[in-house]
Design a protein around this motif. Structure first.
Motif, PDB file in Angstrom:
ATOM      1  N   SER A  74       0.797  -1.225   0.000  1.00  0.00           N
ATOM      2  CA  SER A  74       0.000   0.000   0.000  1.00  0.00           C
ATOM      3  C   SER A  74       0.836   1.286   0.000  1.00  0.00           C
ATOM      4  N   LEU A  75       1.920   1.325   0.755  1.00  0.00           N
ATOM      5  CA  LEU A  75       2.688   2.579   0.794  1.00  0.00           C
ATOM      6  C   LEU A  75       3.413   2.844  -0.519  1.00  0.00           C
ATOM      7  N   ALA A  76       3.894   1.780  -1.173  1.00  0.00           N
ATOM      8  CA  ALA A  76       4.534   1.953  -2.483  1.00  0.00           C
ATOM      9  C   ALA A  76       3.512   2.483  -3.489  1.00  0.00           C
ATOM     10  N   ILE A  77       2.280   1.965  -3.384  1.00  0.00           N
ATOM     11  CA  ILE A  77       1.215   2.421  -4.286  1.00  0.00           C
ATOM     12  C   ILE A  77       0.903   3.895  -4.021  1.00  0.00           C
ATOM     13  N   ILE A  78       0.749   4.240  -2.741  1.00  0.00           N
ATOM     14  CA  ILE A  78       0.399   5.626  -2.384  1.00  0.00           C
ATOM     15  C   ILE A  78       1.519   6.584  -2.808  1.00  0.00           C
ATOM     16  N   GLU A  79       2.775   6.173  -2.614  1.00  0.00           N
ATOM     17  CA  GLU A  79       3.900   7.042  -3.014  1.00  0.00           C
ATOM     18  C   GLU A  79       3.937   7.214  -4.534  1.00  0.00           C
ATOM     19  N   TYR A  80       3.592   6.155  -5.285  1.00  0.00           N
ATOM     20  CA  TYR A  80       3.545   6.282  -6.750  1.00  0.00           C
ATOM     21  C   TYR A  80       2.434   7.251  -7.161  1.00  0.00           C
ATOM     22  N   LEU A  81       1.277   7.116  -6.532  1.00  0.00           N
ATOM     23  CA  LEU A  81       0.169   8.042  -6.837  1.00  0.00           C
ATOM     24  C   LEU A  81       0.585   9.467  -6.517  1.00  0.00           C
ATOM     25  N   GLU A  82       1.291   9.638  -5.426  1.00  0.00           N
ATOM     26  CA  GLU A  82       1.740  10.966  -4.998  1.00  0.00           C
ATOM     27  C   GLU A  82       2.700  11.578  -6.030  1.00  0.00           C
ATOM     28  N   GLU A  83       3.600  10.746  -6.564  1.00  0.00           N
ATOM     29  CA  GLU A  83       4.596  11.266  -7.500  1.00  0.00           C
ATOM     30  C   GLU A  83       4.004  11.544  -8.877  1.00  0.00           C
ATOM     31  N   THR A  84       2.982  10.778  -9.259  1.00  0.00           N
ATOM     32  CA  THR A  84       2.434  10.937 -10.601  1.00  0.00           C
ATOM     33  C   THR A  84       1.169  11.797 -10.623  1.00  0.00           C
ATOM     34  N   ARG A  85       0.487  11.877  -9.495  1.00  0.00           N
ATOM     35  CA  ARG A  85      -0.751  12.680  -9.397  1.00  0.00           C
ATOM     36  C   ARG A  85      -0.660  13.484  -8.098  1.00  0.00           C
ATOM     37  N   PRO A  86       0.150  14.541  -8.107  1.00  0.00           N
ATOM     38  CA  PRO A  86       0.537  15.202  -6.845  1.00  0.00           C
ATOM     39  C   PRO A  86      -0.552  16.000  -6.126  1.00  0.00           C
ATOM     40  N   ASN A  87      -1.717  16.186  -6.745  1.00  0.00           N
ATOM     41  CA  ASN A  87      -2.768  16.990  -6.087  1.00  0.00           C
ATOM     42  C   ASN A  87      -3.966  16.159  -5.654  1.00  0.00           C
ATOM     43  N   PRO A  88      -4.444  16.359  -4.414  1.00  0.00           N
ATOM     44  CA  PRO A  88      -3.818  17.125  -3.345  1.00  0.00           C
ATOM     45  C   PRO A  88      -2.641  16.341  -2.767  1.00  0.00           C
ATOM     46  N   ARG A  89      -1.710  17.072  -2.216  1.00  0.00           N
ATOM     47  CA  ARG A  89      -0.480  16.508  -1.669  1.00  0.00           C
ATOM     48  C   ARG A  89      -0.771  15.630  -0.445  1.00  0.00           C
ATOM     49  N   LEU A  90      -0.133  14.451  -0.392  1.00  0.00           N
ATOM     50  CA  LEU A  90      -0.269  13.568   0.783  1.00  0.00           C
ATOM     51  C   LEU A  90       1.022  13.470   1.576  1.00  0.00           C
ATOM     52  N   LEU A  91       2.085  14.070   1.041  1.00  0.00           N
ATOM     53  CA  LEU A  91       3.356  14.163   1.776  1.00  0.00           C
ATOM     54  C   LEU A  91       3.698  15.641   1.892  1.00  0.00           C
ATOM     55  N   PRO A  92       3.916  16.142   3.116  1.00  0.00           N
ATOM     56  CA  PRO A  92       4.159  17.582   3.285  1.00  0.00           C
ATOM     57  C   PRO A  92       5.449  18.021   2.580  1.00  0.00           C
ATOM     58  N   GLN A  93       5.514  19.312   2.246  1.00  0.00           N
ATOM     59  CA  GLN A  93       6.719  19.848   1.612  1.00  0.00           C
ATOM     60  C   GLN A  93       7.880  19.914   2.598  1.00  0.00           C
ATOM     61  N   ASP A  94       7.589  20.262   3.822  1.00  0.00           N
ATOM     62  CA  ASP A  94       8.620  20.382   4.849  1.00  0.00           C
ATOM     63  C   ASP A  94       9.253  19.012   5.119  1.00  0.00           C
ATOM     64  N   GLN A  95      10.570  18.944   5.068  1.00  0.00           N
ATOM     65  CA  GLN A  95      11.269  17.647   5.177  1.00  0.00           C
ATOM     66  C   GLN A  95      11.030  16.962   6.522  1.00  0.00           C
ATOM     67  N   LYS A  96      10.991  17.752   7.582  1.00  0.00           N
ATOM     68  CA  LYS A  96      10.795  17.144   8.908  1.00  0.00           C
ATOM     69  C   LYS A  96       9.382  16.574   9.034  1.00  0.00           C
ATOM     70  N   LYS A  97       8.430  17.337   8.542  1.00  0.00           N
ATOM     71  CA  LYS A  97       7.041  16.834   8.580  1.00  0.00           C
ATOM     72  C   LYS A  97       6.885  15.607   7.686  1.00  0.00           C
ATOM     73  N   ARG A  98       7.566  15.635   6.524  1.00  0.00           N
ATOM     74  CA  ARG A  98       7.472  14.498   5.603  1.00  0.00           C
ATOM     75  C   ARG A  98       8.026  13.239   6.273  1.00  0.00           C
ATOM     76  N   ALA A  99       9.140  13.406   6.980  1.00  0.00           N
ATOM     77  CA  ALA A  99       9.725  12.259   7.696  1.00  0.00           C
ATOM     78  C   ALA A  99       8.781  11.769   8.785  1.00  0.00           C
ATOM     79  N   GLN A 100       8.110  12.704   9.445  1.00  0.00           N
ATOM     80  CA  GLN A 100       7.159  12.298  10.503  1.00  0.00           C
ATOM     81  C   GLN A 100       5.971  11.541   9.903  1.00  0.00           C
ATOM     82  N   VAL A 101       5.526  11.980   8.732  1.00  0.00           N
ATOM     83  CA  VAL A 101       4.431  11.262   8.056  1.00  0.00           C
ATOM     84  C   VAL A 101       4.871   9.832   7.746  1.00  0.00           C
TER      85      VAL A 101
END
Ligand SMILES: O=C(O)/C=C\C(=O)CC(=O)CC(=O)O
Length: 217
Positions: A74-101
């Motif tokens: 599931s996470l590989a799928i969600i990350e692929y969707l995020e990279e190819t269909r970025p809106n709305p964003r599911l990973l924050p822009q801020d690196q620290k927040k992204r790591a926390q997610v």
């Protein structure tokens, strides 16, 4: 026809928490898709058929056919969707927040759910309720502490993220296995806020094409 124009196909089971994570991502991003239900109990488990093994050799749902490839996990799928269909964003822009997610997502998808999944509970046998409760409780005690530092309205700040897609289905499992949620006010509050969102409602286990009539909402 370009692969991108072909509708994605999701192999899913209505109350598989891992399938639900992906259904939420698809709903949030407004991606229309076809569903192929894989009944994990019927006929000894349709995920174990030779036919499905071609789709996912690990014989688990979800799997997503998209853009000419087949993805599982599931996470590989969600990350692929995020990279190819970025809106709305599911990973924050801020690196620290992204790591926390990613930390919270892994906490649930590696640290809790696999220890209480169907294959494990089938092997555990008659102690399965107690077993599932133990690992969910253990994971939620730590998660409650983590969320006290990261949460706003949702798991990390005030934007819905991949961590939230992991949280809600895991709380559903906790309720299913009768875990007392009173010690986890932060988890409970975030879960409630997320369940108000349409993407979490349309993807809910009670509303899927393969949801049995008696469990439909
Ligand atoms: O009892 C059933 O209906 C069969 C399987 C599931 O719901 C899915 C899981 O046990 C894995 C999970 O989502 O944690």
């Amino acid at each position: 026809m370009s692969a991108v124009l072909v509708k994605p196909v999701l192999y899913s089971y209505f109350r598989s928490s891992c399938s639900w994570r992906v259904r939420i991502a698809l709903a949030l991003k407004g991606i229309t898709y076809d569903q192929v239900p894989v009944n994990l109990l019927k006929d000894g488990g349709q995920q174990l058929t030779a036919e499905f093994q071609v789709v996912n050799p690990m014989q688990q749902v979800p799997a997503l056919k998209i853009d000419g490839i087949t993805l599982s996990q599931s996470l590989a799928i969600i990350e692929y969707l995020e990279e190819t269909r970025p809106n709305p964003r599911l990973l924050p822009q801020d690196q620290k927040k992204r790591a926390q997610v990613r930390m919270i997502s892994d906490h649930i998808v590696s640290g809790i759910q696999p220890l209480q999944n169907l294959a494990i509970l089938q092997r555990v046998g008659e102690k399965k309720l107690e077993w599932a409760q133990h690992y969910i409780t253990n994971g939620f005690q730590a998660l409650e502490q983590i969320l006290k530092h990261t949460a706003g309205r949702y798991c990390v700040g005030d934007e819905v993220s991949m961590a939230d897609l992991c949280l809600v289905p895991q709380v559903y499992n906790a309720e299913r296995y009768k875990v007392d949620l009173a010690p986890y006010p932060t988890i409970t509050r975030i879960n409630k806020a997320l369940l108000e969102l349409e993407a979490f409602q349309v993807s809910h286990p009670t509303k899927q094409p393969d949801t049995p009539a008696e469990l439909r909402a």
